[in-house]
Scaffold this motif. Structure first.
Motif, PDB file in Angstrom:
ATOM      1  N   LYS A 107      13.562  61.031 -38.963  1.00 21.85           N
ATOM      2  CA  LYS A 107      14.125  60.576 -37.690  1.00 21.85           C
ATOM      3  C   LYS A 107      13.401  59.290 -37.306  1.00 21.85           C
ATOM      4  N   LEU A 108      13.995  58.531 -36.390  1.00 19.92           N
ATOM      5  CA  LEU A 108      13.378  57.268 -35.965  1.00 19.92           C
ATOM      6  C   LEU A 108      12.072  57.510 -35.217  1.00 19.92           C
ATOM      7  N   SER A 109      11.252  56.475 -35.144  1.00 23.12           N
ATOM      8  CA  SER A 109      10.003  56.570 -34.379  1.00 23.12           C
ATOM      9  C   SER A 109       9.454  55.174 -34.143  1.00 23.12           C
ATOM     10  N   THR A 110       8.957  54.939 -32.960  1.00 18.80           N
ATOM     11  CA  THR A 110       8.191  53.717 -32.676  1.00 18.80           C
ATOM     12  C   THR A 110       6.710  54.083 -32.559  1.00 18.80           C
ATOM     13  N   ARG A 111       6.397  54.930 -31.573  1.00 16.43           N
ATOM     14  CA  ARG A 111       5.009  55.244 -31.252  1.00 16.43           C
ATOM     15  C   ARG A 111       4.295  56.042 -32.345  1.00 16.43           C
ATOM     16  N   THR A 112       4.893  57.152 -32.746  1.00 16.26           N
ATOM     17  CA  THR A 112       4.190  58.064 -33.661  1.00 16.26           C
ATOM     18  C   THR A 112       3.944  57.377 -34.998  1.00 16.26           C
ATOM     19  N   ARG A 113       4.967  56.702 -35.500  1.00 15.76           N
ATOM     20  CA  ARG A 113       4.817  56.028 -36.788  1.00 15.76           C
ATOM     21  C   ARG A 113       3.774  54.927 -36.720  1.00 15.76           C
ATOM     22  N   VAL A 114       3.925  54.016 -35.750  1.00 13.00           N
ATOM     23  CA  VAL A 114       3.033  52.855 -35.729  1.00 13.00           C
ATOM     24  C   VAL A 114       1.599  53.284 -35.395  1.00 13.00           C
ATOM     25  N   LEU A 173       4.855  64.381 -41.423  1.00  7.46           N
ATOM     26  CA  LEU A 173       6.304  64.553 -41.592  1.00  7.46           C
ATOM     27  C   LEU A 173       7.012  64.699 -40.252  1.00  7.46           C
ATOM     28  N   ARG A 174       8.070  63.916 -40.060  1.00  6.37           N
ATOM     29  CA  ARG A 174       8.960  64.075 -38.898  1.00  6.37           C
ATOM     30  C   ARG A 174      10.319  64.484 -39.445  1.00  6.37           C
ATOM     31  N   THR A 175      10.806  65.619 -38.960  1.00  2.00           N
ATOM     32  CA  THR A 175      12.079  66.102 -39.502  1.00  2.00           C
ATOM     33  C   THR A 175      12.852  66.914 -38.473  1.00  2.00           C
ATOM     34  N   GLU A 178       9.018  71.412 -32.149  1.00  5.84           N
ATOM     35  CA  GLU A 178       7.710  71.050 -31.576  1.00  5.84           C
ATOM     36  C   GLU A 178       7.340  69.584 -31.771  1.00  5.84           C
ATOM     37  N   HIS A 179       6.452  69.135 -30.890  1.00  4.92           N
ATOM     38  CA  HIS A 179       5.859  67.800 -31.028  1.00  4.92           C
ATOM     39  C   HIS A 179       4.373  67.928 -30.672  1.00  4.92           C
ATOM     40  N   PRO A 180       3.615  68.618 -31.525  1.00  5.90           N
ATOM     41  CA  PRO A 180       2.237  68.976 -31.151  1.00  5.90           C
ATOM     42  C   PRO A 180       1.292  67.790 -31.016  1.00  5.90           C
ATOM     43  N   THR A 181       1.431  66.747 -31.854  1.00  2.00           N
ATOM     44  CA  THR A 181       0.482  65.626 -31.756  1.00  2.00           C
ATOM     45  C   THR A 181       0.670  64.897 -30.421  1.00  2.00           C
ATOM     46  N   GLN A 182       1.894  64.907 -29.904  1.00  2.76           N
ATOM     47  CA  GLN A 182       2.176  64.277 -28.608  1.00  2.76           C
ATOM     48  C   GLN A 182       1.397  64.963 -27.490  1.00  2.76           C
ATOM     49  N   ILE A 183       1.418  66.279 -27.520  1.00  2.66           N
ATOM     50  CA  ILE A 183       0.791  67.025 -26.429  1.00  2.66           C
ATOM     51  C   ILE A 183      -0.738  66.908 -26.502  1.00  2.66           C
ATOM     52  N   SER A 240      17.836  64.763 -27.210  1.00  3.74           N
ATOM     53  CA  SER A 240      16.856  64.506 -28.269  1.00  3.74           C
ATOM     54  C   SER A 240      17.554  64.064 -29.547  1.00  3.74           C
ATOM     55  N   MET A 241      16.759  63.512 -30.451  1.00  2.00           N
ATOM     56  CA  MET A 241      17.314  63.060 -31.726  1.00  2.00           C
ATOM     57  C   MET A 241      17.967  64.245 -32.451  1.00  2.00           C
ATOM     58  N   GLY A 242      19.201  64.052 -32.857  1.00  2.33           N
ATOM     59  CA  GLY A 242      19.953  65.125 -33.512  1.00  2.33           C
ATOM     60  C   GLY A 242      20.951  65.781 -32.572  1.00  2.33           C
ATOM     61  N   HIS A 262       5.598  60.891 -19.355  1.00  2.00           N
ATOM     62  CA  HIS A 262       6.810  60.911 -20.201  1.00  2.00           C
ATOM     63  C   HIS A 262       6.331  60.540 -21.596  1.00  2.00           C
ATOM     64  N   CYS A 263       6.761  61.284 -22.597  1.00  2.00           N
ATOM     65  CA  CYS A 263       6.277  60.978 -23.950  1.00  2.00           C
ATOM     66  C   CYS A 263       6.875  59.681 -24.479  1.00  2.00           C
ATOM     67  N   LEU A 264       8.006  59.269 -23.884  1.00  2.00           N
ATOM     68  CA  LEU A 264       8.757  58.087 -24.312  1.00  2.00           C
ATOM     69  C   LEU A 264       9.353  58.298 -25.714  1.00  2.00           C
ATOM     70  N   PRO A 265      10.456  57.685 -26.062  1.00  2.00           N
ATOM     71  CA  PRO A 265      11.180  56.646 -25.318  1.00  2.00           C
ATOM     72  C   PRO A 265      11.867  57.197 -24.065  1.00  2.00           C
ATOM     73  N   ALA A 266      11.881  56.370 -23.000  1.00  2.00           N
ATOM     74  CA  ALA A 266      12.550  56.779 -21.761  1.00  2.00           C
ATOM     75  C   ALA A 266      13.988  56.277 -21.764  1.00  2.00           C
ATOM     76  N   ASN A 310      -2.707  56.208 -26.027  1.00  2.00           N
ATOM     77  CA  ASN A 310      -3.619  57.257 -26.491  1.00  2.00           C
ATOM     78  C   ASN A 310      -3.143  57.963 -27.750  1.00  2.00           C
ATOM     79  N   LYS A 311      -1.886  57.778 -28.125  1.00  2.00           N
ATOM     80  CA  LYS A 311      -1.419  58.365 -29.390  1.00  2.00           C
ATOM     81  C   LYS A 311      -2.242  57.814 -30.554  1.00  2.00           C
ATOM     82  N   LEU A 312      -2.698  56.583 -30.431  1.00  2.00           N
ATOM     83  CA  LEU A 312      -3.523  55.988 -31.492  1.00  2.00           C
ATOM     84  C   LEU A 312      -4.869  56.713 -31.602  1.00  2.00           C
TER      85      LEU A 312
HETATM   86  N1   CP Z   1       6.656  59.791 -28.184  1.00  2.00           N
HETATM   87  C1   CP Z   1       7.076  59.614 -29.433  1.00  2.00           C
HETATM   88  O1   CP Z   1       6.910  60.451 -30.330  1.00  2.00           O
HETATM   89  O2   CP Z   1       7.719  58.431 -29.651  1.00  2.00           O
HETATM   90  P1   CP Z   1       8.370  57.933 -30.997  1.00  2.00           P
HETATM   91  O3   CP Z   1       9.663  58.696 -31.206  1.00  2.00           O
HETATM   92  O4   CP Z   1       8.606  56.463 -30.773  1.00  2.00           O
HETATM   93  O5   CP Z   1       7.419  58.195 -32.125  1.00  2.00           O
END
Ligand code: CP
Ligand code: NVA
Length: 304
Positions: A50-57, A102-104, A129-134, A226-228, A261-265, A289-291
């Protein structure tokens, strides 16, 4: 067998606390330019379906900052995209890599990948789930010197992956969480450390957003689609309308309450511009802080 991070419930209270401490240290090191290559020589793959800006980068930068190599693996560039099985892919990648992020879609797909993996696997978001976000979001609270145990959190909106991991964290750490969702969109109890922990934890699941927000120290929301779930977008946007975080809903919370908000908003849907950019909002602190939290997670699971 490697240890994986597939669910927030894979962590104990003690481990969560140690992640918050380590993230603070790693953040200070980054700010002062004194980073240590604690994962030197390792190669870590990111497979994102799935797409990602924050988690991937943030994970890619975290891996590089820790002295390891990151490989972004788009499933469409892998044979996975042409039907190679997830378990074969996992076995092969494990023979080259020291860890996989892995994001799936289904949690079961992540679990299947992890079962065949000879290296640690980190959940970078599934439908469940999105455990690393929390982990990162609670680090954002902790670094302000606040203790979640003395606070009331309200999650308003869709009982989705983020809500599920949030609920799991509330059960593990023992903080007060009110969740308000429309009927039929409640969180999934599979994210809890054990089914019975809902009763023991200070978690309430409601349908009334104002009631959940009443007296809260933190209002948290996430997208309604959400995505999907794109095919249900029109229906969801109608059902979720009363769950928008706006000035009116914020007035039910404590004075000076924080908005997360975890974003994207999707501005104008689950959150207004006025609130997202207002003085109560800490959404960009969370994103940064995700970094730092990501590094602490990488060290915990990929160091061995
Ligand atoms: N919050 C979060 O996981 O954003 P991304 O989908 O951009 O990774
Ligand atoms: N619930 C959202 C979170 C995005 C980071 C989704 O799954 O699309």
């Amino acid at each position: 067998m490697p240890r994986h991070f597939l669910s927030i419930s894979d962590l104990s209270k003690k481990e969560l606390e140690s992640l918050f401490k380590r993230a603070a240290k790693l953040k200070a090191e980054k700010k002062s330019g004194r980073m240590r290559p604690s994962l030197r020589g390792k190669s870590i793959g990111l497979v994102f379906e799935k797409l990602s800006t924050r988690t991937r980068v943030s994970f890619e930068v975290a891996i590089n900052d820790l002295g390891a190599n990151s490989l972004y693996l788009n499933p469409n560039d892998l044979q996975l995209g042409r039907g190679e099985t997830i378990s074969d892919t996992s076995r092969i990648l494990s023979s080259y890599l020291d860890g996989v992020i892995l994001r799936t879609y289904e949690q079961e797909r992540l679990e299947e990948f992890a079962r065949s993996a000879g290296v640690p696997v980190i959940n970078a978001l599934t439908d469940l789930e999105h455990p690393t976000q929390i982990v990162s979001d609670l680090f954002t609270i902790k670094e302000m010197g606040l203790d979640p145990k003395n606070m009331k959190f309200a999650y308003i909106g869709d009982g989705n992956n983020v809500a599920n991991s949030f609920m799991g964290a509330a059960a593990i750490l023992g903080f007060r969480l009110s969740i308000a969702t429309p009927n039929g969109y409640e969180p999934d109890l599979r994210a809890l450390p054990a089914k019975e922990s809902l009763g023991k934890a200070d978690i309430e699941i409601l349908n009334d957003p104002a009631k959940a927000a009443a007296g809260a120290d933190v209002l948290y929301t996430d997208v309604w689609v959400s995505m999907g779930q794109e095919k249900d977008a029109a229906k969801r946007k109608k059902i979720f309308k009363p769950y928008q975080i706006n000035g009116g809903l914020l007035s039910h919370a404590k004075k000076g309450a924080m908005v997360m908000h975890c974003l994207p908003a999707h501005r104008g849907e689950e959150i207004t511009n006025e609130v997202a950019d207002g003085p109560n909002s800490i959404i960009f602190e969370q994103a940064e802080n995700k970094l730092h939290a990501g590094k602490a997670i990488l060290e915990m699971f990929m160091k061995g």
